[in-house]
Scaffold this active site. Structure first.
Site, PDB file in Angstrom:
ATOM      1  N   ARG A   1      58.355 163.186  22.531  1.00  0.00           N
ATOM      2  CA  ARG A   1      58.741 163.209  23.937  1.00  0.00           C
ATOM      3  C   ARG A   1      60.256 163.054  24.048  1.00  0.00           C
ATOM      4  NH1 ARG A   1      53.730 160.025  26.860  1.00  0.00           N
ATOM      5  NH2 ARG A   1      53.886 161.606  28.459  1.00  0.00           N
TER       6      ARG A   1
ATOM      7  N   SER B   1      52.979 164.997  29.013  1.00  0.00           N
ATOM      8  CA  SER B   1      53.625 164.730  30.297  1.00  0.00           C
ATOM      9  C   SER B   1      53.069 165.637  31.392  1.00  0.00           C
ATOM     10  CB  SER B   1      55.143 164.928  30.175  1.00  0.00           C
ATOM     11  OG  SER B   1      55.710 163.918  29.367  1.00  0.00           O
TER      12      SER B   1
ATOM     13  N   TYR C   1      55.759 155.412  25.864  1.00  0.00           N
ATOM     14  CA  TYR C   1      54.572 154.595  25.675  1.00  0.00           C
ATOM     15  C   TYR C   1      54.938 153.117  25.769  1.00  0.00           C
ATOM     16  CZ  TYR C   1      52.092 158.672  23.838  1.00  0.00           C
ATOM     17  OH  TYR C   1      51.500 159.893  23.684  1.00  0.00           O
TER      18      TYR C   1
ATOM     19  N   ASP D   1      55.911 169.689  26.128  1.00  0.00           N
ATOM     20  CA  ASP D   1      55.308 168.354  26.250  1.00  0.00           C
ATOM     21  C   ASP D   1      54.038 168.390  27.093  1.00  0.00           C
ATOM     22  OD1 ASP D   1      54.714 165.692  26.468  1.00  0.00           O
ATOM     23  OD2 ASP D   1      56.625 165.091  27.347  1.00  0.00           O
TER      24      ASP D   1
ATOM     25  N   GLN E   1      60.866 169.062  25.805  1.00  0.00           N
ATOM     26  CA  GLN E   1      60.298 168.939  27.151  1.00  0.00           C
ATOM     27  C   GLN E   1      59.435 170.127  27.555  1.00  0.00           C
ATOM     28  OE1 GLN E   1      63.669 168.126  29.691  1.00  0.00           O
ATOM     29  NE2 GLN E   1      63.083 165.993  29.924  1.00  0.00           N
TER      30      GLN E   1
END
Length: 358
Positions: A118, A129, A224, A126, A123
Site C-alpha cells: 500500500r 483500498s 493496518y 491497490d 495505488q
C-alpha cells in the site's frame, strides 16, 4: 497469450469488466471469458463479445495462460489448468497455506493481489483500498437499514428525534468512508484508531477522534493496525466500552496484516450496549473485532445485533467490479511485456505478490 476470466463461484462481482478490456491493444493477447461471468454485476455477455471470446468454463480453465478471478478457484478445478499457467486473485496467503502448497505441487504460478504494497507507486493496483472504500460505505447503509431509529435529527409536529450516534473503530480506508457516509446521513460520529496520523483525517470529515494514549504506531504498516501492549489494550477496551455503551451503531474495521483481527468489542462491552444497537464487523473474516462476531452470520445478544460481513463489496457488484477491474488491469500490464509473462522480482510490487513460480 490467452487471459481467462472466470465466473465467481460465490460472489456477485466479475474480475474484469468490458470497459477495461479496451485498454489492452496488444495483438498478442486474447481474452476469453466464461459465459455469464458478468451477469450478476450487470455486465451481460453481449458487452464482452467485442473484446473477448465468450466460452464455457472448462475451455477457459484449460486454455488460459493467465486466469483472473477475485476469489481463488475451487481446489478441485486446479488440476484442469495447464502447468505453468498464472492464477491472479485474492489468495489471502496467511490463511490459505494448504492452497498455496497445492498450487506449487501442480506447478501453477500464483499472484495474490491482496499482497500489493500500500504505497504511492502501487495505488492504481491497490484492490484492498478499492474494496474497503465500498465496504465502509455499504456498512453504514446496512446499519441504517437495520437500525430501529433515524440517522439524522428529525424535528416534526409529532416530536423531535436526536441524531444517531455512530462509533467507527479503525480509521483506515473503510473506516474513513464509513465516517463520511454516516456524516452525510446526519449522524454524530466518533472514531478510534491507534495510528496518530488518522486524527487529522477523521476530524476533517466532521467526526470526533477518540484518543487513547500509549499506542504503538508504525508508519510503515500500510494502513493496518499493529499489535499493542497488554496495558494499552486494557485502556483501549475501557474507552471503547464507554463510547460503545452510548452508541446506536458501531462499525468495526481494524485488521492486522497476516494475523487475527484485534478484539475491540468484548462480550462484556456488548452486554453494556443498548438494545437495538447495530454492530457491523468488517473484520469478521479474520476473526472479528467483536468477540461475538461470526463470519457471514448475524448474532443477536441481549437486543444488540452483530452483523459479521467482510465481503460487503460483493453487494455492490457493478461498481466494485469496475474498481477491481481497473486495479487488476494495471497489475497485468506490469507483469506482461510484449505478450509474454515477465516477472521482475526486483520490482517490489511483483516480488510482494508472487506466491509460487514455475
Amino acid at each position: 497469450m490467452i487471459i481467462g476470466i472466470l465466473k465467481e463461484t460465490a460472489d456477485n462481482r466479475v474480475a474484469i469488466v468490458p470497459k477495461t478490456l479496451k485498454k489492452f491493444n496488444e495483438k498478442d493477447i486474447e481474452f476469453q471469458i466464461e459465459k455469464g461471468a458478468g451477469v450478476l454485476a450487470s455486465y451481460p455477455d453481449k458487452k464482452y463479445e467485442k473484446y473477448a471470446k465468450v466460452s464455457d468454463r472448462l475451455s477457459v480453465l484449460k486454455q488460459a495462460d493467465i486466469l483472473v478471478t477475485i476469489n481463488p478457484i475451487p481446489e478441485q478445478e486446479l488440476k484442469l489448468i495447464k502447468k505453468g499457467a498464472m492464477l491472479v486473485a485474492i489468495f489471502s496467503p496467511f490463511n490459505n497455506a494448504a492452497l498455496i502448497e497445492q498450487m506449487k505441487e501442480l506447478e501453477l504460478q500464483a499472484a495474490s493481489l491482496d499482497m500489493i504494497p500500500r504505497t504511492t507507486i502501487a495505488q492504481t493496483m491497490d484492490i484492498l483500498s478499492s474494496m474497503a472504500s465500498i465496504a465502509g460505505y455499504r456498512a453504514v447503509l446496512l446499519a441504517a437499514m437495520e437500525s430501529p431509529g433515524f440517522f439524522p435529527m428529525m424535528i416534526t409536529a409529532a416530536g423531535s428525534i436526536k441524531p444517531c450516534k455512530v462509533l467507527v473503530l479503525g480509521a483506515g480506508v473503510a473506516g474513513l468512508q464509513a465516517i463520511a457516509t454516516a456524516r452525510r446521513l446526519g449522524a454524530i460520529v466518533e472514531a478510534f484508531d491507534v495510528r496518530a496520523a488518522a486524527k487529522e483525517e477523521v476530524e476533517s470529515l466532521g467526526a470526533k477522534f477518540v484518543e487513547v494514549p500509549g499506542a504503538i504506531d508504525k508508519r510503515d504498516a500500510g494502513g493496518y493496525a499493529v499489535e499493542q501492549t497488554p496495558e494499552f489494550i486494557e485502556r483501549q477496551q475501557q474507552e471503547v466500552q464507554k463510547r460503545a455503551a452510548s452508541s446506536d451503531v458501531v462499525i468495526t474495521t481494524a485488521q492486522i496484516l497476516g494475523k487475527k483481527a484485534p478484539i475491540l468489542l468484548t462480550k462484556e462491552t456488548v452486554d453494556k450496549m443498548k438494545p437495538g444497537t447495530i454492530v457491523v464487523d468488517l473484520a469478521a473474516s479474520s476473526g472479528g473485532n467483536c468477540e461475538l462476531s461470526e463470519m457471514d452470520k448475524t448474532v443477536i445478544r441481549k437486543g444488540v445485533k452483530i452483523i459479521g460481513n467482510s465481503n460487503l463489496a460483493s453487494d455492490m457488484p457493478k461498481d466494485a467490479s469496475f474498481f477491481y477491474s481497473n486495479n487488476v488491469a494495471n497489475y497485468l500490464k506490469l507483469i506482461i511485456k510484449e505478450g509474454n509473462l515477465h516477472l521482475d522480482l526486483n520490482n517490489e510490487i511483483i516480488d510482494n505478490t508472487i506466491l509460487t513460480k514455475s
